[in-house]
Design an enzyme around this catalytic site. Sequence first.
Site, mmCIF file in Angstrom:
data_model
loop_
_atom_site.group_PDB
_atom_site.id
_atom_site.type_symbol
_atom_site.label_atom_id
_atom_site.label_comp_id
_atom_site.label_asym_id
_atom_site.label_seq_id
_atom_site.Cartn_x
_atom_site.Cartn_y
_atom_site.Cartn_z
ATOM 1 N N CYS A 1 -1.458 10.812 -3.461
ATOM 2 C CA CYS A 1 -0.854 10.215 -2.275
ATOM 3 C C CYS A 1 -1.744 10.320 -1.037
ATOM 4 O O CYS A 1 -1.561 9.598 -0.086
ATOM 5 C CB CYS A 1 0.489 10.876 -1.998
ATOM 6 S SG CYS A 1 1.696 10.586 -3.297
ATOM 7 N N LYS B 1 0.814 -1.209 0.000
ATOM 8 C CA LYS B 1 0.000 0.000 0.000
ATOM 9 C C LYS B 1 0.849 1.262 0.000
ATOM 10 O O LYS B 1 0.338 2.353 -0.245
ATOM 11 C CB LYS B 1 -0.962 0.012 1.189
ATOM 12 C CG LYS B 1 -0.300 0.098 2.543
ATOM 13 C CD LYS B 1 -1.360 0.133 3.639
ATOM 14 C CE LYS B 1 -0.717 0.324 5.007
ATOM 15 N NZ LYS B 1 -1.738 0.491 6.047
ATOM 16 N N ASP B 2 2.175 1.138 0.270
ATOM 17 C CA ASP B 2 3.067 2.288 0.212
ATOM 18 C C ASP B 2 3.525 2.599 -1.207
ATOM 19 O O ASP B 2 4.108 3.659 -1.442
ATOM 20 C CB ASP B 2 4.315 2.029 1.066
ATOM 21 C CG ASP B 2 4.028 2.036 2.553
ATOM 22 O OD1 ASP B 2 2.919 2.420 2.950
ATOM 23 O OD2 ASP B 2 4.931 1.642 3.320
ATOM 24 N N ARG C 1 2.126 8.840 14.438
ATOM 25 C CA ARG C 1 3.115 8.134 13.643
ATOM 26 C C ARG C 1 4.157 7.496 14.558
ATOM 27 O O ARG C 1 4.124 7.648 15.766
ATOM 28 C CB ARG C 1 3.779 9.087 12.640
ATOM 29 C CG ARG C 1 2.809 9.618 11.592
ATOM 30 C CD ARG C 1 3.513 10.488 10.571
ATOM 31 N NE ARG C 1 4.583 9.761 9.913
ATOM 32 C CZ ARG C 1 5.514 10.343 9.161
ATOM 33 N NH1 ARG C 1 5.513 11.649 8.998
ATOM 34 N NH2 ARG C 1 6.456 9.618 8.586
ATOM 35 N N ARG D 1 3.214 3.886 19.067
ATOM 36 C CA ARG D 1 1.814 4.307 18.931
ATOM 37 C C ARG D 1 0.961 3.724 20.051
ATOM 38 O O ARG D 1 0.121 4.410 20.633
ATOM 39 C CB ARG D 1 1.257 3.868 17.572
ATOM 40 C CG ARG D 1 1.997 4.431 16.386
ATOM 41 C CD ARG D 1 1.276 4.071 15.106
ATOM 42 N NE ARG D 1 2.130 4.232 13.937
ATOM 43 C CZ ARG D 1 1.690 4.249 12.696
ATOM 44 N NH1 ARG D 1 0.413 4.092 12.450
ATOM 45 N NH2 ARG D 1 2.519 4.398 11.680
ATOM 46 N N ARG E 1 -8.299 8.359 4.089
ATOM 47 C CA ARG E 1 -9.289 7.320 3.767
ATOM 48 C C ARG E 1 -10.074 6.902 4.998
ATOM 49 O O ARG E 1 -11.316 6.806 4.968
ATOM 50 C CB ARG E 1 -8.582 6.106 3.148
ATOM 51 C CG ARG E 1 -9.484 4.883 2.936
ATOM 52 C CD ARG E 1 -8.669 3.660 2.573
ATOM 53 N NE ARG E 1 -7.710 3.316 3.609
ATOM 54 C CZ ARG E 1 -7.986 2.614 4.690
ATOM 55 N NH1 ARG E 1 -9.228 2.186 4.899
ATOM 56 N NH2 ARG E 1 -7.057 2.342 5.583
ATOM 57 N N ARG E 2 -9.367 6.625 6.085
ATOM 58 C CA ARG E 2 -10.054 6.202 7.309
ATOM 59 C C ARG E 2 -10.921 7.320 7.865
ATOM 60 O O ARG E 2 -12.061 7.088 8.278
ATOM 61 C CB ARG E 2 -9.029 5.763 8.356
ATOM 62 C CG ARG E 2 -8.345 4.447 8.029
ATOM 63 C CD ARG E 2 -7.309 4.083 9.075
ATOM 64 N NE ARG E 2 -6.665 2.819 8.751
ATOM 65 C CZ ARG E 2 -5.364 2.574 8.899
ATOM 66 N NH1 ARG E 2 -4.576 3.525 9.374
ATOM 67 N NH2 ARG E 2 -4.853 1.406 8.588
#
Length: 360
Positions: free
Chosen positions: A277, A81-82, A184, A190, A166-167
């Site tokens: 992006c 996904k990156d 991050r 996290r 997106r989330r």
Amino acid sequence: MDQELRLGTRGSQLALWQANAVATRIAARGGPPCRIVVLKTSGDRLQDAPLSEVGGKRLFVKEIEDALLSREIDLAVHSSKDMPALLPEGLTIGAVLPREDPRDAVVLPVMAHGSGQMAGATGRHPTDAASQSAYAISHQPSAMTTIEDLVAQLGQSPSIGTGSVRRIAQLTRLFPGALFQPIRGNLDTRLRKLDEGAHHALVLAAAGLRRLGFASRISFSLPVDACVPAPGQGIVAVEVREDDGAVRRTLEGIDDKAAAAALAAERAVVEALGGGCQTPIGALALPEEGETLTLVAVVVAVDGSKAVRARERGLWADAAALGARVGATLLAEGADEILADALSRQSPAVSVKSPALTDD
């Protein structure tokens, strides 16, 4: 080939897990030994800035792809996904590993004395003492089984740690009063911030949690109809030079055909949409019997006010064409207007020249 392979990767916990998994599979198939080469990317150097302000996930692969093109390394391992939907000229995906759970996961906090911080949201920041008290519950295995359970647990205005466009776009439809804040760093960092009271919940990729041994921290896995995952989420991809026939032949033995077909379909959706992006695009292709796929995709307005969805079934062999058709359907339903609006809200620093698969 018998010579050592130089395997390029980032130095994060998850990236090193992925690199070692690829090296182990190559060795198990009788391939040459791999030497892991850790490369620092622009994304690693800009840990304090939200991805939406510094160029998105493309920052996590550029330096590694440059090293591959300059023959400093022989193969590169990425979270798929990156990767940009359009790879640099001369590079290709040589193999993918079997897919882990592709869903997004909600993680609730565990406090120092064995309790969490979640019941009956107040809308205040979780570091507020009154808010901490209002959210305190025993941290037991989650009894949540539905979205309704999750909303009842968190309330309408929790603080949620995620910087993913997106989330946020999809979860805003469930939690219209939520405060979304970027978070991050390595996974354990996290989780520590969450447990120290920085947020009422995190939303993370279930795949990373499972691969790094934190599956027990998953409080609720978001169903796909509520939050469509990022294209490529849960898939480890190995990138190689197109002209390196020896390495490509070595990788044929570790390629998972079902995951490869799913990734091809999801990447084709993003390519068809021209997603940048930091765009609110979700896509997930689920392999089924008879080497078929069911592909579901969504484009959601950043504020959650509008969403367009598409679903279609096709053969593994036609995965890219399936993704292109689904992308065209989304465009016909108005996805281009939603994406144009999302782009207009982005920082000028965000690059849109090389569309990336995901935002988170």
